[in-house]
Design a protein around this motif. Structure first.
Motif, PDB file in Angstrom:
ATOM      1  N   LYS A  81       0.401   6.289   6.163  1.00 45.86           N
ATOM      2  CA  LYS A  81       0.309   5.410   7.341  1.00 45.86           C
ATOM      3  C   LYS A  81       1.534   5.526   8.257  1.00 45.86           C
ATOM      4  O   LYS A  81       2.043   4.534   8.798  1.00 45.86           O
ATOM      5  CB  LYS A  81       0.109   3.953   6.922  1.00 45.86           C
ATOM      6  CG  LYS A  81      -1.262   3.685   6.304  1.00 45.86           C
ATOM      7  CD  LYS A  81      -1.440   2.209   5.957  1.00 45.86           C
ATOM      8  CE  LYS A  81      -2.875   1.910   5.558  1.00 45.86           C
ATOM      9  NZ  LYS A  81      -3.358   2.715   4.415  1.00 45.86           N
TER      10      LYS A  81
ATOM     11  N   ASN B  24      -4.962   6.431   8.112  1.00 47.99           N
ATOM     12  CA  ASN B  24      -5.857   5.926   7.070  1.00 47.99           C
ATOM     13  C   ASN B  24      -5.542   6.536   5.708  1.00 47.99           C
ATOM     14  O   ASN B  24      -6.368   6.489   4.801  1.00 47.99           O
ATOM     15  CB  ASN B  24      -7.319   6.187   7.449  1.00 47.99           C
ATOM     16  CG  ASN B  24      -7.787   5.258   8.548  1.00 47.99           C
ATOM     17  OD1 ASN B  24      -7.633   4.053   8.437  1.00 47.99           O
ATOM     18  ND2 ASN B  24      -8.334   5.816   9.618  1.00 47.99           N
ATOM     19  N   SER B  25      -4.367   7.122   5.598  1.00 48.92           N
ATOM     20  CA  SER B  25      -3.884   7.646   4.325  1.00 48.92           C
ATOM     21  C   SER B  25      -2.895   6.643   3.734  1.00 48.92           C
ATOM     22  O   SER B  25      -2.481   5.698   4.415  1.00 48.92           O
ATOM     23  CB  SER B  25      -3.187   8.989   4.544  1.00 48.92           C
ATOM     24  OG  SER B  25      -1.892   8.781   5.106  1.00 48.92           O
ATOM     25  N   PRO B  26      -2.467   6.844   2.485  1.00 50.17           N
ATOM     26  CA  PRO B  26      -1.443   5.953   1.931  1.00 50.17           C
ATOM     27  C   PRO B  26      -0.129   5.989   2.712  1.00 50.17           C
ATOM     28  O   PRO B  26       0.611   5.002   2.718  1.00 50.17           O
ATOM     29  CB  PRO B  26      -1.257   6.493   0.502  1.00 50.17           C
ATOM     30  CG  PRO B  26      -2.559   7.149   0.181  1.00 50.17           C
ATOM     31  CD  PRO B  26      -3.028   7.754   1.465  1.00 50.17           C
TER      32      PRO B  26
ATOM     33  N   SER C 166     -10.754  13.321   1.055  1.00 48.61           N
ATOM     34  CA  SER C 166     -10.403  11.953   1.406  1.00 48.61           C
ATOM     35  C   SER C 166      -8.980  11.859   1.957  1.00 48.61           C
ATOM     36  O   SER C 166      -8.054  12.480   1.420  1.00 48.61           O
ATOM     37  CB  SER C 166     -10.515  11.043   0.186  1.00 48.61           C
ATOM     38  OG  SER C 166      -9.993   9.762   0.483  1.00 48.61           O
TER      39      SER C 166
ATOM     40  N   ASN D  49      -0.421  11.817   0.608  1.00 52.10           N
ATOM     41  CA  ASN D  49       0.560  10.803   0.219  1.00 52.10           C
ATOM     42  C   ASN D  49       1.912  11.438  -0.117  1.00 52.10           C
ATOM     43  O   ASN D  49       2.353  11.424  -1.269  1.00 52.10           O
ATOM     44  CB  ASN D  49       0.040   9.994  -0.974  1.00 52.10           C
ATOM     45  CG  ASN D  49       0.906   8.792  -1.265  1.00 52.10           C
ATOM     46  OD1 ASN D  49       1.607   8.293  -0.389  1.00 52.10           O
ATOM     47  ND2 ASN D  49       0.870   8.315  -2.498  1.00 52.10           N
TER      48      ASN D  49
ATOM     49  N   GLU E 221      -7.089   9.646   1.347  1.00 53.60           N
ATOM     50  CA  GLU E 221      -6.302   9.036   0.265  1.00 53.60           C
ATOM     51  C   GLU E 221      -5.400  10.043  -0.445  1.00 53.60           C
ATOM     52  O   GLU E 221      -4.398   9.648  -1.049  1.00 53.60           O
ATOM     53  CB  GLU E 221      -7.242   8.373  -0.758  1.00 53.60           C
ATOM     54  CG  GLU E 221      -7.926   7.115  -0.249  1.00 53.60           C
ATOM     55  CD  GLU E 221      -6.941   5.992   0.040  1.00 53.60           C
ATOM     56  OE1 GLU E 221      -5.979   5.831  -0.744  1.00 53.60           O
ATOM     57  OE2 GLU E 221      -7.130   5.292   1.044  1.00 53.60           O
TER      58      GLU E 221
END
Length: 452
Positions: A98, A94-96, A44, A49, A46
């Motif tokens: 951005k 689309n990751s934290p 993901s 980060n 996500e």
């Protein structure tokens, strides 16, 4: 053969790259947040980060070692893009985080006076750019991504390409057409050098499908410091792996002394640029132990100016070998080493002439009136096959071609190396190409017949 599309002459660009001598490879991408260098392609966004990301710190570390350029992994094999791209949602945007990491990297390193290089993987397991899945749309996807990378971030000195025409990627230069991609890159940035990561496959005496011969040192790809005369680069991680691992902050790193005296200085003398990899951590910073070693490098080695001048101007080969996969014929050979071993695109296999044949020949059948600009062959250089590697079995040879119902001889100057390619002054038409060998030693083995 490669054709210059505007910009500086290729030989000048190659020399300027060697003159930079020393650069920083930066492996930072979604595998940074994995336990493996090759991340799960469904990992993901996500997880990406790096809350303390600071490309200015990276640039300061590079400058502390007197480096002149850097190269960042914009996309690795699992397909995650660390720039602001419109081609996919599998990206840093689309990751934290951005934030456009490629832009921040390019800005930070230019501010320090360092040149910018980018790494890009053709193999992309997230977007199914892999064996069995490649379509015309795949090639267009690659070109759209390259367009973004080569138009949005200023001058790019070198593009390191990986995951293409390797045994593990199984993407051939026909699946994703090399000549088309090469010329497309040059149309976007004529002064951008292409370093295709293929030194593990192709012999070291010609620039096969690359402007710069790129060696992955820790994968056993070692340049000959005694005989190399091609523009080259040797990549090596200061840590045990390319991407960051949890043990890295406390693991030992390669010593500044070894990196300078066993790598940087001797490689530079052999027409080879040294690119030392760092792996920023999950905060987006280079670990303290690596920072300290880079400062030691900077004390041991000062940038001495221009590198030794290249003595040979060789143009890269960018077109498909016309002999590849075509019907082959030859004089008597060993049953297990017949002629089609010499056009299987594998330089470790070979056609082997039977010992009693005094004037062996090998030939390839082409389509009628095929345009040909260069003809040659590669002799097998294998210590396991020959008693001693590096000892040619070839005496003299004659190259002929068949056109309009007759054989014609090419007047060429004989060469003396394991790869011999004769670039023709003008194009010929041929339906067959043959090489006949005279005064050769027993065990003659030709790994590839080369027709371009």
């Amino acid at each position: 053969m490669a054709e210059i599309v505007g910009g500086k002459p290729l030989a000048q660009l190659q020399q300027e790259f060697l003159d930079m001598r020393f650069g920083m490879f930066i492996h930072f991408n979604i595998p940074t947040f994995s336990t493996q260098d090759w991340a799960d392609p469904q990992m993901s966004p996500e997880v990406f980060n790096p809350e303390l990301l600071d490309c200015n710190q990276w640039a300061e570390v590079a400058a502390s070692a007197n480096m002149q350029y850097a190269c960042l992994t914009t996309k690795h094999h699992s397909g995650f893009c660390i720039w602001d791209t419109e081609t996919t949602d599998y990206s840093v945007m689309n990751s934290p985080l951005k934030r456009d990491v490629v832009k921040e990297y390019a800005d930070a390193f230019r501010k320090k006076g360092l040149k910018i290089g980018l790494y890009y993987s053709i193999l992309d397991t997230h977007h199914n750019i892999r064996a069995g899945w490649i379509k015309k749309e795949s090639v267009e996807f690659i070109k759209r991504q390259l367009t973004e990378l080569l138009t949005n971030y200023g001058d790019i000195s070198i593009l390191v390409i990986d995951g293409w025409d390797a045994w593990w990627s199984r993407i051939s230069y026909e699946d994703v057409p090399f000549e088309e991609i090469y010329n497309y890159i040059k149309s976007l940035q004529p002064n951008c050098l292409i370093a295709e990561h293929n030194a593990g496959k192709y012999p070291d005496s010609e620039l096969f499908y690359t402007d710069i011969k790129h060696y992955e040192q820790n994968a056993g790809q070692l340049i000959s410091k005694e005989t190399n005369n091609l523009p080259a680069a040797s990549g090596y991680p200061i840590n045990a792996n390319w991407f960051w691992k949890e043990s890295f902050p406390t693991d030992s790193v390669k010593s500044a002394e070894s990196l300078v005296y066993n790598n940087l200085i001797p490689l530079n003398e052999a027409h080879c640029n040294f690119i030392l990899n760092v792996a920023p951590n999950r905060d987006g910073l280079i670990d303290d132990n690596v920072v300290a070693e880079f400062k030691k490098i900077g004390k041991l080695w000062q940038y001495p100016g221009k590198a030794p001048k290249l003595e040979i101007d060789k143009q890269p080969i960018i077109t498909t070998n016309l002999a590849k996969g075509r019907p082959m014929d030859s004089s008597w050979s060993f049953d297990t080493r017949i002629s089609d071993f010499a056009n299987d695109d594998d330089f470790t296999t070979a056609w082997v002439s039977y010992d009693t044949v005094e004037e062996p020949y090998i030939e390839v059948l082409l389509d009628e009136n095929t345009s040909v600009c260069a003809i040659g062959f590669a002799e097998l250089d294998d210590v396991e096959f020959y008693d001693k590697a590096g000892h040619t079995r070839i005496g003299n040879y004659v190259i002929t071609y068949f056109v309009n119902g007759e054989w014609k001889e090419l007047k060429v100057e004989p060469q003396n190396s394991f790869v011999r390619i004769h670039r023709l002054l003008s194009e010929i038409k041929a339906s067959k190409v043959r090489v006949t060998f005279h005064n050769c030693k027993r065990g003659l083995a030709i790994s590839e017949l080369l027709v371009y």
